[in-house]
Write an enzyme that holds these catalytic residues in place. Sequence first.
Site, short mmCIF file in Angstrom:
data_model
loop_
_atom_site.label_atom_id
_atom_site.label_comp_id
_atom_site.label_asym_id
_atom_site.label_seq_id
_atom_site.Cartn_x
_atom_site.Cartn_y
_atom_site.Cartn_z
N ARG A 41 -5.21 -10.32 -5.17
CA ARG A 41 -5.48 -11.74 -4.89
C ARG A 41 -6.92 -12.17 -5.10
O ARG A 41 -7.21 -13.36 -5.03
CB ARG A 41 -5.02 -12.08 -3.46
CG ARG A 41 -3.52 -12.14 -3.40
CD ARG A 41 -2.99 -12.41 -2.02
NE ARG A 41 -1.53 -12.40 -2.06
CZ ARG A 41 -0.79 -11.32 -2.16
NH1 ARG A 41 -1.37 -10.13 -2.21
NH2 ARG A 41 0.52 -11.40 -2.20
N ILE A 108 -0.76 1.98 -3.67
CA ILE A 108 0.17 2.79 -4.45
C ILE A 108 -0.61 3.75 -5.34
O ILE A 108 -0.05 4.33 -6.27
CB ILE A 108 1.05 1.86 -5.31
CG1 ILE A 108 0.18 0.94 -6.19
CG2 ILE A 108 1.98 1.03 -4.42
CD1 ILE A 108 0.97 0.07 -7.16
N ASP A 109 -1.92 3.92 -5.05
CA ASP A 109 -2.80 4.61 -6.00
C ASP A 109 -3.09 6.06 -5.67
O ASP A 109 -3.82 6.73 -6.40
CB ASP A 109 -4.11 3.84 -6.14
CG ASP A 109 -4.81 3.60 -4.79
OD1 ASP A 109 -4.60 4.39 -3.84
OD2 ASP A 109 -5.57 2.61 -4.68
N HIS A 126 4.45 0.77 0.42
CA HIS A 126 4.88 0.22 -0.88
C HIS A 126 5.00 1.27 -1.95
O HIS A 126 5.01 0.96 -3.14
CB HIS A 126 3.92 -0.89 -1.32
CG HIS A 126 3.92 -2.07 -0.38
ND1 HIS A 126 2.86 -2.94 -0.25
CD2 HIS A 126 4.85 -2.50 0.50
CE1 HIS A 126 3.16 -3.86 0.66
NE2 HIS A 126 4.35 -3.61 1.14
N CYS A 137 19.80 9.06 -8.06
CA CYS A 137 19.88 10.35 -7.35
C CYS A 137 18.57 10.71 -6.66
O CYS A 137 18.48 11.76 -6.01
CB CYS A 137 20.31 11.46 -8.29
SG CYS A 137 19.01 11.97 -9.45
N CYS A 159 17.54 9.13 -16.15
CA CYS A 159 17.64 10.41 -15.47
C CYS A 159 18.82 11.21 -16.05
O CYS A 159 19.74 10.62 -16.65
CB CYS A 159 17.86 10.15 -13.97
SG CYS A 159 17.89 11.62 -12.95
P1 NAD Z 1 -4.61 -8.24 -1.70
O1 NAD Z 1 -5.02 -8.18 -3.14
O2 NAD Z 1 -3.67 -9.30 -1.27
O3 NAD Z 1 -5.91 -8.38 -0.81
C1 NAD Z 1 -7.03 -7.55 -1.02
C2 NAD Z 1 -8.15 -8.10 -0.16
O4 NAD Z 1 -9.23 -7.19 -0.28
C3 NAD Z 1 -8.65 -9.47 -0.60
O5 NAD Z 1 -8.55 -10.37 0.49
C4 NAD Z 1 -10.10 -9.23 -1.02
O6 NAD Z 1 -10.96 -10.25 -0.55
C5 NAD Z 1 -10.43 -7.93 -0.32
N1 NAD Z 1 -11.40 -7.10 -1.06
C6 NAD Z 1 -11.33 -6.68 -2.33
N2 NAD Z 1 -12.35 -5.85 -2.62
C7 NAD Z 1 -13.09 -5.77 -1.49
C8 NAD Z 1 -14.27 -5.06 -1.14
N3 NAD Z 1 -14.90 -4.26 -2.01
N4 NAD Z 1 -14.77 -5.20 0.11
C9 NAD Z 1 -14.15 -6.02 1.01
N5 NAD Z 1 -13.01 -6.69 0.75
C10 NAD Z 1 -12.49 -6.57 -0.49
O7 NAD Z 1 -4.10 -6.80 -1.34
P2 NAD Z 1 -3.04 -6.32 -0.24
O8 NAD Z 1 -3.23 -7.06 1.02
O9 NAD Z 1 -3.11 -4.84 -0.25
O10 NAD Z 1 -1.63 -6.77 -0.80
C11 NAD Z 1 -1.32 -6.69 -2.17
C12 NAD Z 1 -0.22 -5.74 -2.58
O11 NAD Z 1 -0.68 -5.25 -3.83
C13 NAD Z 1 0.02 -4.53 -1.74
O12 NAD Z 1 1.36 -4.46 -1.57
C14 NAD Z 1 -0.41 -3.34 -2.61
O13 NAD Z 1 0.63 -2.40 -2.64
C15 NAD Z 1 -0.51 -3.87 -4.00
N6 NAD Z 1 -1.67 -3.40 -4.79
C16 NAD Z 1 -2.12 -2.13 -4.64
C17 NAD Z 1 -3.22 -1.70 -5.36
C18 NAD Z 1 -3.68 -0.28 -5.16
O14 NAD Z 1 -2.87 0.59 -4.87
N7 NAD Z 1 -4.97 -0.01 -5.27
C19 NAD Z 1 -3.88 -2.57 -6.23
C20 NAD Z 1 -3.37 -3.89 -6.37
C21 NAD Z 1 -2.26 -4.28 -5.64
#
Ligand code: NAD
Length: 252
Positions: A41, A108-109, A126, A137, A159
């Site tokens: 976001r 998910i990383d 997630h 399966c 699969c």
């Molecule tokens: P989100 O993107 O909705 O929110 C991330 C928040 O982190 C934002 O509000 C942003 O302002 C803040 N942010 C980013 N970098 C920052 C930093 N360096 N310091 C402080 N704040 C920081 O993410 P969410 O709430 O995890 O939800 C999004 C969904 O996206 C989740 O379900 C997740 O599984 C998935 N997702 C995961 C990854 C990953 O695994 N790294 C990456 C992208 C999305």
Amino acid sequence: MITADLDIAVSHLRDLINGARRIVPFTGAGISTECGIPDFRSPGGLWTKNRPIPFDDYMASEEARDEAWRRRWAIDETFAKARPGRGHLALASLYKSGKAPALITQNIDNLHQASGIAAQDVIELHGNTTYALCMNCAQRHELPGIRATFEASGRAPDCSCGGVIKTATVSFGQPMPVAAMQRAQALASDCDLFLSVGSSLAVWPAAGIPLLAKRNGATLVIVNREPTEFDEFADLVVRNDIGDALAAFVTH
Ligand code: NAD
């Protein structure tokens, strides 16, 4: 209290961590941005580039699956190169100190496992994009083999049981993992300090977990540089960079 002053934030965090008996960290995409993985976001985040592919579309349409795999290969190098950041290392330090029994993540990383937290203590709400599962399966499949087939034939393999293979992530419209949700709820219900780190707290039902902790008496801390949906319920909101705010807590 809401603060963007780093010294004040670190000092309050230190007091809360030192005074806590049982800490539960809960993380979102923001903890991994300093590792080179964009969040959803923030401006320029993944959300702004690609509309997510809902689970039903993935299961119903070969074209949707082809597109999902193309997107997965496009981010492959980014995920493969990423190493745990200061936030991951700080939370792993809390875990290794014995204060945090486990960690809940929306990510998910796989970076919490890479930071030294045992896989069984990383509760993934997630799923995980570093491997794949058969949707029929549940057999695990590794990505390099899938990628080789995709590159040779333009299509991911099925699969051996005939089922559709998908990264082990939870897509929109896909049921949440029941055991992980139950464990997350149990942890949130039995802690005295709950740390929400790097999540906009906009994705449900995961976003309900910090509120559950607060309702059960935990002190709620939100570390996120932008405002979140639940700042008004938090005891401390740290509006700083996660790595900067948590670096002082890296001890291992
Ligand atoms: P989100 O993107 O909705 O929110 C991330 C928040 O982190 C934002 O509000 C942003 O302002 C803040 N942010 C980013 N970098 C920052 C930093 N360096 N310091 C402080 N704040 C920081 O993410 P969410 O709430 O995890 O939800 C999004 C969904 O996206 C989740 O379900 C997740 O599984 C998935 N997702 C995961 C990854 C990953 O695994 N790294 C990456 C992208 C999305």
